[in-house]
Design an enzyme around this catalytic site. Structure first.
Site, PDB file in Angstrom:
ATOM      1  N   GLY A   1      -9.931   8.783   2.763  1.00  9.51           N
ATOM      2  CA  GLY A   1     -10.139   8.619   1.192  1.00  9.51           C
ATOM      3  C   GLY A   1     -11.110   9.719   0.606  1.00  9.51           C
TER       4      GLY A   1
ATOM      5  N   ARG B   1      -3.093  10.192   3.757  1.00  7.30           N
ATOM      6  CA  ARG B   1      -3.097   9.607   5.113  1.00  7.30           C
ATOM      7  C   ARG B   1      -1.615  10.031   5.552  1.00  7.30           C
ATOM      8  NH1 ARG B   1      -6.531   6.239   1.973  1.00  7.30           N
ATOM      9  NH2 ARG B   1      -8.364   6.047   2.950  1.00  7.30           N
TER      10      ARG B   1
ATOM     11  N   GLY C   1     -13.241  10.821   7.131  1.00  7.40           N
ATOM     12  CA  GLY C   1     -13.914   9.442   7.830  1.00  7.40           C
ATOM     13  C   GLY C   1     -13.563   9.445   9.356  1.00  7.40           C
ATOM     14  N   ASP C   2     -13.994   8.269   9.619  1.00  9.99           N
ATOM     15  CA  ASP C   2     -13.679   8.126  11.403  1.00  9.99           C
ATOM     16  C   ASP C   2     -12.367   8.221  11.749  1.00  9.99           C
ATOM     17  OD1 ASP C   2     -14.429   4.567  11.798  1.00  9.99           O
ATOM     18  OD2 ASP C   2     -13.213   5.356  10.137  1.00  9.99           O
ATOM     19  N   GLY C   3     -11.236   7.764  10.707  1.00  2.00           N
ATOM     20  CA  GLY C   3      -9.817   7.641  11.018  1.00  2.00           C
ATOM     21  C   GLY C   3      -9.610   9.413  11.362  1.00  2.00           C
TER      22      GLY C   3
ATOM     23  N   THR D   1     -17.079  10.229   3.190  1.00  2.00           N
ATOM     24  CA  THR D   1     -16.778   8.836   2.895  1.00  2.00           C
ATOM     25  C   THR D   1     -17.560   7.988   1.907  1.00  2.00           C
ATOM     26  OG1 THR D   1     -16.091   6.666   3.624  1.00  2.00           O
ATOM     27  CG2 THR D   1     -17.276   7.993   5.135  1.00  2.00           C
TER      28      THR D   1
ATOM     29  N   ASP E   1     -18.055   4.884   1.818  1.00  2.00           N
ATOM     30  CA  ASP E   1     -18.571   3.725   2.634  1.00  2.00           C
ATOM     31  C   ASP E   1     -19.845   3.849   3.590  1.00  2.00           C
ATOM     32  OD1 ASP E   1     -16.403   2.256   1.456  1.00  2.00           O
ATOM     33  OD2 ASP E   1     -14.955   2.894   2.656  1.00  2.00           O
TER      34      ASP E   1
ATOM     35  N   ASP F   1     -20.028   4.504   6.538  1.00  7.73           N
ATOM     36  CA  ASP F   1     -19.731   3.205   7.760  1.00  7.73           C
ATOM     37  C   ASP F   1     -19.507   4.313   8.996  1.00  7.73           C
ATOM     38  OD1 ASP F   1     -17.331   4.520   6.940  1.00  7.73           O
ATOM     39  OD2 ASP F   1     -16.247   2.555   7.062  1.00  7.73           O
TER      40      ASP F   1
ATOM     41  N   GLY G   1     -16.125  -1.816   0.093  1.00  9.11           N
ATOM     42  CA  GLY G   1     -16.735  -1.901   1.297  1.00  9.11           C
ATOM     43  C   GLY G   1     -15.985  -3.212   2.145  1.00  9.11           C
ATOM     44  N   ARG G   2     -14.879  -2.792   2.674  1.00 10.64           N
ATOM     45  CA  ARG G   2     -14.073  -3.571   3.491  1.00 10.64           C
ATOM     46  C   ARG G   2     -14.595  -4.146   4.805  1.00 10.64           C
ATOM     47  NH1 ARG G   2      -7.873  -2.649   2.216  1.00 10.64           N
ATOM     48  NH2 ARG G   2      -8.080  -2.179   0.090  1.00 10.64           N
TER      49      ARG G   2
ATOM     50  N   ARG H   1     -36.884 -20.726 -12.451  1.00 12.25           N
ATOM     51  CA  ARG H   1     -37.803 -19.645 -12.554  1.00 12.25           C
ATOM     52  C   ARG H   1     -37.799 -19.192 -13.980  1.00 12.25           C
ATOM     53  NH1 ARG H   1     -38.851 -15.182 -11.834  1.00 12.25           N
ATOM     54  NH2 ARG H   1     -37.336 -13.983 -10.355  1.00 12.25           N
TER      55      ARG H   1
ATOM     56  N   GLU I   1     -16.148  -6.002  -1.331  1.00  6.92           N
ATOM     57  CA  GLU I   1     -14.796  -6.496  -1.498  1.00  6.92           C
ATOM     58  C   GLU I   1     -14.415  -7.491  -0.253  1.00  6.92           C
ATOM     59  OE1 GLU I   1     -12.269  -3.054  -2.045  1.00  6.92           O
ATOM     60  OE2 GLU I   1     -12.954  -2.210  -0.380  1.00  6.92           O
TER      61      GLU I   1
ATOM     62  N   HIS J   1     -12.057   1.611  -8.169  1.00  5.67           N
ATOM     63  CA  HIS J   1     -12.120   3.195  -7.781  1.00  5.67           C
ATOM     64  C   HIS J   1     -12.903   3.937  -8.695  1.00  5.67           C
ATOM     65  CE1 HIS J   1      -8.462   2.091  -5.437  1.00  5.67           C
ATOM     66  NE2 HIS J   1      -8.744   3.143  -5.004  1.00  5.67           N
TER      67      HIS J   1
HETATM   68  P1  ADP Z   1     -10.861   8.169   7.018  1.00  5.25           P
HETATM   69  O1  ADP Z   1     -10.638   9.262   7.530  1.00  5.25           O
HETATM   70  O2  ADP Z   1     -11.483   8.090   5.793  1.00  5.25           O
HETATM   71  O3  ADP Z   1     -11.345   7.161   7.932  1.00  5.25           O
HETATM   72  P2  ADP Z   1      -7.990   6.951   7.560  1.00  5.25           P
HETATM   73  O4  ADP Z   1      -8.484   6.135   8.439  1.00  5.25           O
HETATM   74  O5  ADP Z   1      -6.896   6.622   6.653  1.00  5.25           O
HETATM   75  O6  ADP Z   1      -9.243   7.778   6.683  1.00  5.25           O
HETATM   76  O7  ADP Z   1      -7.602   8.299   8.645  1.00  5.25           O
HETATM   77  C1  ADP Z   1      -6.963   9.580   7.918  1.00  5.25           C
HETATM   78  C2  ADP Z   1      -6.034  10.150   8.722  1.00  5.25           C
HETATM   79  O8  ADP Z   1      -6.510  10.520   9.890  1.00  5.25           O
HETATM   80  C3  ADP Z   1      -4.947   9.319   9.153  1.00  5.25           C
HETATM   81  O9  ADP Z   1      -3.821   9.117   7.945  1.00  5.25           O
HETATM   82  C4  ADP Z   1      -4.128   9.918  10.163  1.00  5.25           C
HETATM   83  O10 ADP Z   1      -3.461  10.932   9.880  1.00  5.25           O
HETATM   84  C5  ADP Z   1      -5.436  10.270  10.823  1.00  5.25           C
HETATM   85  N1  ADP Z   1      -5.573   9.213  11.836  1.00  5.25           N
HETATM   86  C6  ADP Z   1      -6.341   8.012  11.812  1.00  5.25           C
HETATM   87  N2  ADP Z   1      -6.669   7.423  12.763  1.00  5.25           N
HETATM   88  C7  ADP Z   1      -5.959   8.094  13.914  1.00  5.25           C
HETATM   89  C8  ADP Z   1      -5.710   7.899  15.215  1.00  5.25           C
HETATM   90  N3  ADP Z   1      -6.210   6.776  15.542  1.00  5.25           N
HETATM   91  N4  ADP Z   1      -4.817   8.836  16.009  1.00  5.25           N
HETATM   92  C9  ADP Z   1      -4.630   9.955  15.300  1.00  5.25           C
HETATM   93  N5  ADP Z   1      -4.769  10.190  13.906  1.00  5.25           N
HETATM   94  C10 ADP Z   1      -5.627   9.158  13.254  1.00  5.25           C
END
Ligand code: ADP
Length: 333
Positions: A23, A84, A114-116, A138, A140, A142, A183-184, A224, A235, A263
């Site tokens: 994001g 993504r 972010g963490d993904g 991010t 969030d 988070d 905030g999911r 009051r 959300e 957004h």
């Molecule tokens: P964010 O980084 O904001 O948390 P996402 O969770 O959508 O966003 O992750 C962004 C991208 O990071 C994903 O589309 C994917 O390409 C990569 N990614 C996320 N999770 C994994 C995973 N478990 N293994 C490998 N790549 C990942």
């Protein structure tokens, strides 16, 4: 205020790449600017990868110079674009990405996301040995291991600005407003918006409220002498929670209005605080990875830049403090 750390570099690499992933968040451009300019100042070649991991796999990798990042510190979104990328979940694809970077003569990768995105970077480094480092971007807030993420402060300011406006109409019409913020799975935006915006109630995924308890708060306010109320709703896992709460309140003979900020919270000029955070973390990421430390995130704890290994961050939930939830509750009464 955030302390600028010693950013001296013992240079092990001469060529780095940077991408934004997941994001988008206001301040990502400020982080990119810092990465490019600090990298160049260390005598490095810096490459920008378009569209996150998708662009990496497509080989959309372009050399950057100081002018490529001119006039972007104040812009929301990311000039590198973001995406993504589902294929990146596959080991063979991550190997392909690392091979591609090596073939281009690039020696390390900075991931702003972010963490993904950090999970992807961590797995790529673990499997291929290609050095990666993360910069937390991010709205969030988070991500475990850092007190703040780039974009959070801007998103909260945007939401508070919206609440100030909504309050004008809420008090003119004696209305209850449910304002849904992002905030999911975490209520950081909601709780900070609630405290800073003076909300009467804040509903966060960490501590759901029943319709009966929301009614009680509204009634207490009315006793009051309050004629209007602002209820901030994160959300939650299934967006649209504010409408579901409104439906519940309607059954109790209230007539609340719903405003979903959506957004609007992602866009806009980053605040001063986000620009500073992004600039310091971007430069710190460069100094850290060029000196040979990788597989970690540069974060901030107690106003100091810290390094946290990716493996400690991934899968670890950052908890909303009980104190902030309590403060939001007490100040609303
Ligand atoms: P964010 O980084 O904001 O948390 P996402 O969770 O959508 O966003 O992750 C962004 C991208 O990071 C994903 O589309 C994917 O390409 C990569 N990614 C996320 N999770 C994994 C995973 N478990 N293994 C490998 N790549 C990942």
């Amino acid at each position: 205020m955030l302390t600028v750390p010693n950013l001296s570099v013992e240079k092990k690499y001469n060529s780095i790449a940077v991408l934004t992933s997941g994001g988008d968040a206001p301040g990502m451009n400020a982080a990119l600017r810092a990465v490019v300019r600090y990298g160049i100042a260390q005598g490095c070649e810096v490459y920008g990868v378009l569209k996150g991991y998708s662009g990496l796999l497509e080989g959309q990798i372009h050399p950057m110079n100081a002018s490529s990042v001119a006039n972007i510190i104040q812009r929301g979104g990311t000039i590198l674009k973001t995406d993504r990328c589902l294929p990146f979940y596959k080991k063979a694809v991550r190997q392909e990405a690392a091979n591609l970077l090596v073939r281009k003569g690039i020696e390390a990768l900075i991931v702003i996301g972010g963490d993904g995105s950090f999970t992807g970077a961590h797995l790529m480094e673990k499997e291929t040995g290609f050095p990666t480092i993360g910069v937390p971007g991010t709205i969030d807030n988070d991500i475990f291991g850092t007190d703040d993420t780039i974009g959070f402060d801007t998103a909260v300011n945007t939401a508070i600005d919206a609440i100030d406006r909504i309050r004008d109409t809420a008090s003119s019409h004696d209305r209850i407003f449910l304002v849904e913020v992002m905030g999911r799975s975490s209520g950081f935006i909601a709780i900070n918006t609630g405290i800073g915006g003076g909300a009467e109630t804040v509903i966060v995924p960490e501590q759901m409220e029943t319709i009966a308890s929301i009614c009680k708060t509204i009634e207490r306010g009315i006793r009051r002498g309050k004629s209007s109320s602002i209820i901030v709703v994160a959300e939650g896992p299934k967006p649209g929670l504010a409408q579901r709460v409104a439906d519940g309140l309607a059954k109790k003979n209230y007539n609340p209005k719903v405003c979903i900020l959506g957004h609007t919270q992602r866009g806009g000029q980053p605040t001063a605080s986000d620009r500073l955070l992004a600039s310091v973390l971007g430069a710190s990421a460069v100094a850290t990875i060029l000196s040979g430390t990788s597989n970690c995130m540069v974060g901030v704890q107690k106003n100091k830049v810290t390094l946290v290994p990716f493996k400690e961050i991934i899968g670890t939930k950052k908890h909303l403090s009980k104190e902030s939830m309590e403060l939001a509750r007490v100040l609303a009464t």
